[in-house]
Scaffold this motif. Structure first.
Motif, PDB file in Angstrom:
ATOM      1  N   ALA A  73      21.316 -72.260 -35.054  1.00  0.00           N
ATOM      2  CA  ALA A  73      22.411 -72.750 -34.226  1.00  0.00           C
ATOM      3  C   ALA A  73      22.226 -72.150 -32.839  1.00  0.00           C
ATOM      4  O   ALA A  73      21.833 -70.982 -32.718  1.00  0.00           O
ATOM      5  N   PRO A  74      22.469 -72.921 -31.759  1.00  0.00           N
ATOM      6  CA  PRO A  74      22.193 -72.424 -30.405  1.00  0.00           C
ATOM      7  C   PRO A  74      23.204 -71.371 -29.965  1.00  0.00           C
ATOM      8  O   PRO A  74      24.360 -71.381 -30.377  1.00  0.00           O
ATOM      9  N   THR A  75      22.739 -70.467 -29.111  1.00  0.00           N
ATOM     10  CA  THR A  75      23.615 -69.453 -28.540  1.00  0.00           C
ATOM     11  C   THR A  75      24.320 -70.010 -27.303  1.00  0.00           C
ATOM     12  O   THR A  75      23.847 -70.968 -26.677  1.00  0.00           O
ATOM     13  N   SER A  76      25.439 -69.414 -26.951  1.00  0.00           N
ATOM     14  CA  SER A  76      26.206 -69.870 -25.791  1.00  0.00           C
ATOM     15  C   SER A  76      25.509 -69.455 -24.498  1.00  0.00           C
ATOM     16  O   SER A  76      25.005 -68.332 -24.387  1.00  0.00           O
ATOM     17  N   GLU A  84      26.229 -59.052 -26.268  1.00  0.00           N
ATOM     18  CA  GLU A  84      25.682 -59.641 -27.489  1.00  0.00           C
ATOM     19  C   GLU A  84      25.810 -61.150 -27.454  1.00  0.00           C
ATOM     20  O   GLU A  84      26.778 -61.704 -26.909  1.00  0.00           O
ATOM     21  N   THR A  85      24.836 -61.839 -28.016  1.00  0.00           N
ATOM     22  CA  THR A  85      24.882 -63.298 -28.036  1.00  0.00           C
ATOM     23  C   THR A  85      26.089 -63.781 -28.836  1.00  0.00           C
ATOM     24  O   THR A  85      26.593 -63.092 -29.719  1.00  0.00           O
ATOM     25  N   LEU A  86      26.540 -64.985 -28.523  1.00  0.00           N
ATOM     26  CA  LEU A  86      27.672 -65.603 -29.216  1.00  0.00           C
ATOM     27  C   LEU A  86      27.272 -67.015 -29.594  1.00  0.00           C
ATOM     28  O   LEU A  86      26.759 -67.771 -28.760  1.00  0.00           O
ATOM     29  N   THR A  87      27.502 -67.365 -30.852  1.00  0.00           N
ATOM     30  CA  THR A  87      27.110 -68.676 -31.379  1.00  0.00           C
ATOM     31  C   THR A  87      28.346 -69.398 -31.881  1.00  0.00           C
ATOM     32  O   THR A  87      29.191 -68.807 -32.555  1.00  0.00           O
ATOM     33  N   LEU A 228      17.473 -52.073 -48.011  1.00  0.00           N
ATOM     34  CA  LEU A 228      16.239 -52.300 -47.270  1.00  0.00           C
ATOM     35  C   LEU A 228      16.484 -52.621 -45.806  1.00  0.00           C
ATOM     36  O   LEU A 228      15.833 -52.072 -44.919  1.00  0.00           O
ATOM     37  N   HIS A 229      17.424 -53.515 -45.543  1.00  0.00           N
ATOM     38  CA  HIS A 229      17.580 -54.006 -44.163  1.00  0.00           C
ATOM     39  C   HIS A 229      18.933 -54.686 -44.021  1.00  0.00           C
ATOM     40  O   HIS A 229      19.444 -55.299 -44.965  1.00  0.00           O
ATOM     41  N   SER A 230      19.526 -54.579 -42.817  1.00  0.00           N
ATOM     42  CA  SER A 230      20.785 -55.259 -42.494  1.00  0.00           C
ATOM     43  C   SER A 230      20.706 -55.800 -41.075  1.00  0.00           C
ATOM     44  O   SER A 230      20.130 -55.157 -40.185  1.00  0.00           O
ATOM     45  N   ALA A 231      21.268 -56.978 -40.859  1.00  0.00           N
ATOM     46  CA  ALA A 231      21.306 -57.579 -39.530  1.00  0.00           C
ATOM     47  C   ALA A 231      22.527 -58.480 -39.442  1.00  0.00           C
ATOM     48  O   ALA A 231      23.047 -58.962 -40.468  1.00  0.00           O
ATOM     49  N   SER A 232      23.005 -58.711 -38.209  1.00  0.00           N
ATOM     50  CA  SER A 232      24.215 -59.512 -38.025  1.00  0.00           C
ATOM     51  C   SER A 232      24.186 -60.200 -36.669  1.00  0.00           C
ATOM     52  O   SER A 232      23.366 -59.871 -35.799  1.00  0.00           O
ATOM     53  N   CYS A 233      25.091 -61.150 -36.491  1.00  0.00           N
ATOM     54  CA  CYS A 233      25.264 -61.821 -35.199  1.00  0.00           C
ATOM     55  C   CYS A 233      26.738 -62.187 -35.050  1.00  0.00           C
ATOM     56  O   CYS A 233      27.495 -62.222 -36.019  1.00  0.00           O
ATOM     57  N   GLN A 234      27.129 -62.467 -33.809  1.00  0.00           N
ATOM     58  CA  GLN A 234      28.518 -62.780 -33.489  1.00  0.00           C
ATOM     59  C   GLN A 234      28.694 -64.292 -33.410  1.00  0.00           C
ATOM     60  O   GLN A 234      27.905 -64.992 -32.776  1.00  0.00           O
ATOM     61  N   VAL A 235      29.746 -64.810 -34.059  1.00  0.00           N
ATOM     62  CA  VAL A 235      30.000 -66.254 -34.066  1.00  0.00           C
ATOM     63  C   VAL A 235      31.488 -66.516 -33.851  1.00  0.00           C
ATOM     64  O   VAL A 235      32.323 -65.640 -34.058  1.00  0.00           O
ATOM     65  N   LYS A 264      23.017 -63.692 -13.701  1.00  0.00           N
ATOM     66  CA  LYS A 264      23.771 -62.668 -14.412  1.00  0.00           C
ATOM     67  C   LYS A 264      24.034 -63.052 -15.868  1.00  0.00           C
ATOM     68  O   LYS A 264      24.641 -62.287 -16.613  1.00  0.00           O
ATOM     69  N   TYR A 265      23.627 -64.266 -16.261  1.00  0.00           N
ATOM     70  CA  TYR A 265      23.940 -64.762 -17.603  1.00  0.00           C
ATOM     71  C   TYR A 265      22.657 -65.015 -18.387  1.00  0.00           C
ATOM     72  O   TYR A 265      21.599 -65.298 -17.823  1.00  0.00           O
ATOM     73  N   GLN A 266      22.795 -64.922 -19.696  1.00  0.00           N
ATOM     74  CA  GLN A 266      21.668 -65.178 -20.578  1.00  0.00           C
ATOM     75  C   GLN A 266      21.412 -66.680 -20.677  1.00  0.00           C
ATOM     76  O   GLN A 266      22.340 -67.481 -20.593  1.00  0.00           O
ATOM     77  N   PRO A 267      20.170 -67.075 -20.888  1.00  0.00           N
ATOM     78  CA  PRO A 267      19.914 -68.484 -21.190  1.00  0.00           C
ATOM     79  C   PRO A 267      20.377 -68.807 -22.610  1.00  0.00           C
ATOM     80  O   PRO A 267      20.557 -67.920 -23.438  1.00  0.00           O
ATOM     81  N   SER A 268      20.574 -70.079 -22.867  1.00  0.00           N
ATOM     82  CA  SER A 268      20.943 -70.514 -24.216  1.00  0.00           C
ATOM     83  C   SER A 268      19.676 -70.721 -25.034  1.00  0.00           C
ATOM     84  O   SER A 268      18.757 -71.419 -24.613  1.00  0.00           O
TER      85      SER A 268
END
Length: 496
Positions: A73-76, A84-87, A228-235, A264-268
């Protein structure tokens, strides 16, 4: 006037002069900016250099994470650098998460050719909501009975084994997968971000969630408990097609900004890479709140050999009225609001005790909560009960309290027989509803009741139908008898 003879300069002298002039020019630039002497560390502190630096692995940490999870899913595009990225996701839509194996050759050989277990969660991003997560999820459960916050789209998923969704953990799913094989899991999020904000005037900003994946390997006992491993993202989750509209709006806003502002902003990005995080703490909650109309224990339905009547009557499940008491503390009042599906208004009544809520007038409650929820809350506070369409009273022949009857001198019991009746309230007036209510009274499964008959003239047995129940007189009394069905393990019930 004296003339000085200028001799040709050697190459070394020329080079030395150029170096001095260049240093002086750099020093002058620093003084013109008013920042003192020129310093390379000041330039490296600029945002653009910080962004590049943050993407580089620390010198002391050269390891590559064993797994990588990619949400398709694309990031904002409206997220600033270093944030942090937001989806944005659509409610109920299936989204792919690719489970990738990033291990080097020879890394973690103990899981080669073996399964690992991954747990996917949808949790709150805000720390404030994390502290009250259990209360928030219980409130959502009462507002959306039978629904889940997170589901797996099993037909679309590839490479997952033994997928599970615990009925008591609405926001969690888990499955096994082989890192050496292609694995993609499709998830659906059914809650939206605005469900956990106060509804005041509409258009409120929704709360962000986190999608977190924790992966474990087997221990010596065959249990998947070694992390073993953990990862997350913001939605953020919107109503269907809302995420597409929000993504388009953000993109149009960024196109209108000046080029200097865009920097000043991240690309999508087309996909969202989950970043490494700490494992989610395992907390076991005990659900003490009752679930209306559900009894998890199904007792047997014993029948005496001689007369066909039940020889034991288990204590029926009695629905206790959940009335708010004036002595309730603010914490107990909050729990009462959750149990009765008023979670969106809990923050408004944070400091209200039971007495405070009961003092509110009908007009007060409607003004605070709006007409629909206000009337519902007022009726719940006053304990108003809707009268059932039909009430019948039933008794088992085995419940005669002969042990308390007075006896004559010859030892025989008195002629008057005392029966204990139970009330059954019907709303739908159907045979199916009557079967379910009788099964609940006997603490058995409705499938164990094959037929219900009513004893008619001359002792005939008439099958009870929907039309017959609709013609029952209100508050009619019946004595129940049971008869074993010889063709199955069920029973027939006779209303006398």
């Amino acid at each position: 006037m004296a003339w000085a003879l200028k001799l040709p300069l050697t190459d070394e002298v020329i080079e030395s002069g150029l170096v001095q002039d260049f240093d002086a020019s750099l020093s002058g630039i620093g003084q013109e900016l008013g920042a003192g002497a020129y310093s390379m560390s000041d330039v490296l502190a600029l945002p653009i250099f910080k962004q590049e630096e943050s993407n580089l692995p620390p010198e002391s940490e050269n390891k590559i994470l064993p797994f990588q999870y990619v949400l398709c899913a694309p990031t904002s595009p409206a997220i600033k650098l270093h944030d942090e990225t937001l989806t944005y996701l659509n409610q109920g839509q299936s989204y792919e998460i690719r489970m990738l194996d990033n291990r080097k050759i020879g890394e973690l050989p103990e899981i080669t050719g073996k399964m690992v277990k991954s747990i996917i969660r949808v949790v709150f991003h805000d720390r404030r909501l994390q502290y009250t997560e259990h209360q928030q999820l219980e409130g959502w459960r009462w507002n959306r009975p039978g629904d889940r916050i997170l589901d797996l789209d099993i037909p679309m998923s590839v490479g997952i084994v033994d997928p599970r969704a615990n009925p008591t953990q609405l926001n969690t799913v888990e499955f096994l997968w082989d890192p050496s094989k292609r694995t993609s899991v499709f998830i659906q999020v059914h809650c939206i971000s605005t469900e956990f904000t106060m509804r005041k005037h509409g258009g409120e900003k929704g709360v962000p969630f986190r999608i977190q994946i924790d992966t474990f390997k087997e221990n010596e006992n065959g249990e998947y408990t070694e992390h073993l491993h953990s990862a997350s993202c913001q939605v953020k989750v919107f109503k269907p097609k809302g995420a597409d509209r929000k993504q388009k709006t953000d993109r149009e806003k960024m196109e209108k900004r000046a080029p200097q502002e865009k920097e000043k902003y991240q690309p999508s990005y087309e996909t969202t890479i989950l970043t490494e995080c700490s494992p989610w703490p395992e907390i076991t909650y005990v659900n003490n709140s009752p679930s209306p109309g559900f009894n998890s224990t199904h007792n047997s339905f014993p029948v005496a050999e001689g007369n066909g009547s039940p020889n034991h009557q288990p204590e029926p499940v009695v629905q206790v009225a959940d009335n708010l008491l004036p002595t309730a503390t603010p914490q107990e009042a909050q729990q009462w609001l959750h149990r009765n599906r008023f979670s969106p208004f809990c923050r408004l009544f944070t400091n209200f005790s039971g007495a405070d809520l009961l003092k509110l007038t009908r007009e007060d409650v409607i003004q605070i909560c709006g007409p629909a929820d206000g009337i519902r809350l007022f009726n719940a506070l006053k304990g108003r009960v809707v009268r059932p369409r039909l009430t019948i009273y039933v008794c088992q022949e085995s419940q005669q309290t002969r042990e308390h009857q007075p006896k004559h001198e010859n030892g025989e019991a008195a002629a008057n027989t005392f029966f204990v009746y139970h009330a059954i309230y019907l709303e739908e007036l159907t045979a199916t509803e009557l079967t379910e209510k009788l099964a609940q009274l006997f603490s058995i499964s409705p499938r164990q009741i094959n037929q219900i008959f009513k004893q008619g003239p001359t002792g005939i047995h008439v099958l009870v139908s929907d039309e017959m129940i609709q013609n029952f007189q209100d508050e009619v009394c019946f004595v129940l008898d049971t008869m074993k069905d010889n063709t199955s393990d069920g029973y027939h019930i006779i209303l006398k």
